[in-house]
Write a protein that holds these residues in place. Structure first.
Motif, PDB file in Angstrom:
ATOM      1  N   TRP A  59       3.751   6.925 -11.257  1.00  0.00           N
ATOM      2  CA  TRP A  59       3.711   6.210  -9.988  1.00  0.00           C
ATOM      3  C   TRP A  59       4.760   6.822  -9.070  1.00  0.00           C
ATOM      4  O   TRP A  59       5.665   7.518  -9.530  1.00  0.00           O
ATOM      5  CB  TRP A  59       3.892   4.701 -10.115  1.00  0.00           C
ATOM      6  CG  TRP A  59       5.050   4.157 -10.908  1.00  0.00           C
ATOM      7  CD1 TRP A  59       4.963   3.527 -12.119  1.00  0.00           C
ATOM      8  CD2 TRP A  59       6.449   4.154 -10.564  1.00  0.00           C
ATOM      9  NE1 TRP A  59       6.214   3.148 -12.547  1.00  0.00           N
ATOM     10  CE2 TRP A  59       7.147   3.504 -11.609  1.00  0.00           C
ATOM     11  CE3 TRP A  59       7.189   4.631  -9.482  1.00  0.00           C
ATOM     12  CZ2 TRP A  59       8.524   3.323 -11.601  1.00  0.00           C
ATOM     13  CZ3 TRP A  59       8.573   4.458  -9.470  1.00  0.00           C
ATOM     14  CH2 TRP A  59       9.218   3.801 -10.516  1.00  0.00           C
ATOM     15  N   VAL A  60       4.608   6.571  -7.773  1.00  0.00           N
ATOM     16  CA  VAL A  60       5.558   7.065  -6.779  1.00  0.00           C
ATOM     17  C   VAL A  60       5.916   5.901  -5.868  1.00  0.00           C
ATOM     18  O   VAL A  60       5.050   5.094  -5.514  1.00  0.00           O
ATOM     19  CB  VAL A  60       4.947   8.239  -5.968  1.00  0.00           C
ATOM     20  CG1 VAL A  60       5.857   8.668  -4.842  1.00  0.00           C
ATOM     21  CG2 VAL A  60       4.656   9.427  -6.879  1.00  0.00           C
ATOM     22  N   LEU A  61       7.195   5.825  -5.488  1.00  0.00           N
ATOM     23  CA  LEU A  61       7.637   4.779  -4.564  1.00  0.00           C
ATOM     24  C   LEU A  61       6.968   4.957  -3.202  1.00  0.00           C
ATOM     25  O   LEU A  61       6.632   6.080  -2.799  1.00  0.00           O
ATOM     26  CB  LEU A  61       9.157   4.821  -4.414  1.00  0.00           C
ATOM     27  CG  LEU A  61       9.936   4.364  -5.648  1.00  0.00           C
ATOM     28  CD1 LEU A  61      11.408   4.736  -5.527  1.00  0.00           C
ATOM     29  CD2 LEU A  61       9.777   2.867  -5.847  1.00  0.00           C
ATOM     30  N   PRO A  62       6.748   3.867  -2.469  1.00  0.00           N
ATOM     31  CA  PRO A  62       6.015   3.937  -1.198  1.00  0.00           C
ATOM     32  C   PRO A  62       6.546   4.985  -0.224  1.00  0.00           C
ATOM     33  O   PRO A  62       5.759   5.700   0.402  1.00  0.00           O
ATOM     34  CB  PRO A  62       6.159   2.523  -0.623  1.00  0.00           C
ATOM     35  CG  PRO A  62       6.329   1.650  -1.826  1.00  0.00           C
ATOM     36  CD  PRO A  62       7.096   2.480  -2.827  1.00  0.00           C
ATOM     37  N   ALA A  63       7.860   5.111  -0.089  1.00  0.00           N
ATOM     38  CA  ALA A  63       8.430   6.052   0.879  1.00  0.00           C
ATOM     39  C   ALA A  63       8.141   7.508   0.542  1.00  0.00           C
ATOM     40  O   ALA A  63       8.233   8.381   1.411  1.00  0.00           O
ATOM     41  CB  ALA A  63       9.938   5.835   0.994  1.00  0.00           C
TER      42      ALA A  63
END
Length: 196
Positions: free
Chosen positions: A116-120
């Motif tokens: 997963w990747v953080l929104p920013a």
């Protein structure tokens, strides 16, 4: 129970735990994959406070203390050769995402990728570059034969990440996973040693 094989295992069981978990550079973009640190708990938890992450991940922590327990489990996974878990971070240390290989099977030389990747950090190629880096390490460096990943057929972003990192779409597993809104069909992708 010991399993007797008629063929030799693809990998010997000391391929991971025989050394410290490595820090893997992601070439050309100022990113690296490194083991999780206790100080990363807040960033990790924030991912699961994001609605989009929660949509695709039903196993999620609710406190920083729980996250640190997960980190302890990640270290044990490495030591027991059951999995590999990394923070995707900038050279400065800022956490941008997660990359993991789970379900490690040395006999068949197979593991399952998750991320997963953080929104920013979304939309900048962070996940696909990190997945390509861990895949090269696992296939070319360690000697795995096949890496798999699956995602909901409704998760177009994850499908793009897999494809950009060289994972071919192999098919659809019907009604294979439960999400908060019910059962989802899952795409199965794989990358095999020698794929380019």
């Amino acid at each position: 129970m010991t399993r007797t094989l008629s063929t030799p295992p693809t990998l010997t069981t000391d391929r991971l735990a025989g050394a410290p978990q490595p820090v893997l550079p992601v070439v050309g973009c100022g990113l690296l994959l490194r083991p999780w640190e206790r100080a990363d708990a807040r960033a990790f938890l924030s991912a699961y406070e994001d609605e989009e992450t929660r949509r695709w991940h039903t196993h999620r922590p609710s406190t920083e203390a729980e996250v640190r327990e997960w980190f302890d489990g990640y270290r044990q996974d490495w030591e027991r050769e059951k999995g590999c878990h990394w923070a995707v971070a900038r050279d400065s240390g800022e956490v941008l995402g997660r990359m993991a290989l789970r379900g490690v099977d040395f006999a068949d030389g197979v593991a399952n990728a998750a991320y997963w990747v953080l929104p920013a950090a979304r939309g900048a190629g962070v996940a696909s570059r990190a997945l390509a880096a861990v895949s090269a390490w696992a296939l070319d460096g360690i000697g795995f034969h096949r890496l798999e990943l699956d995602h909901s057929t409704r998760n177009d972003a994850s499908c793009r990440v897999a494809t950009k990192a060289g994972y071919l779409l192999e098919g659809t597993r019907r009604s294979a996973a439960v999400h908060d809104d019910g059962r989802h069909d899952m795409h199965l992708h794989a990358r095999v040693r020698g794929d380019r």
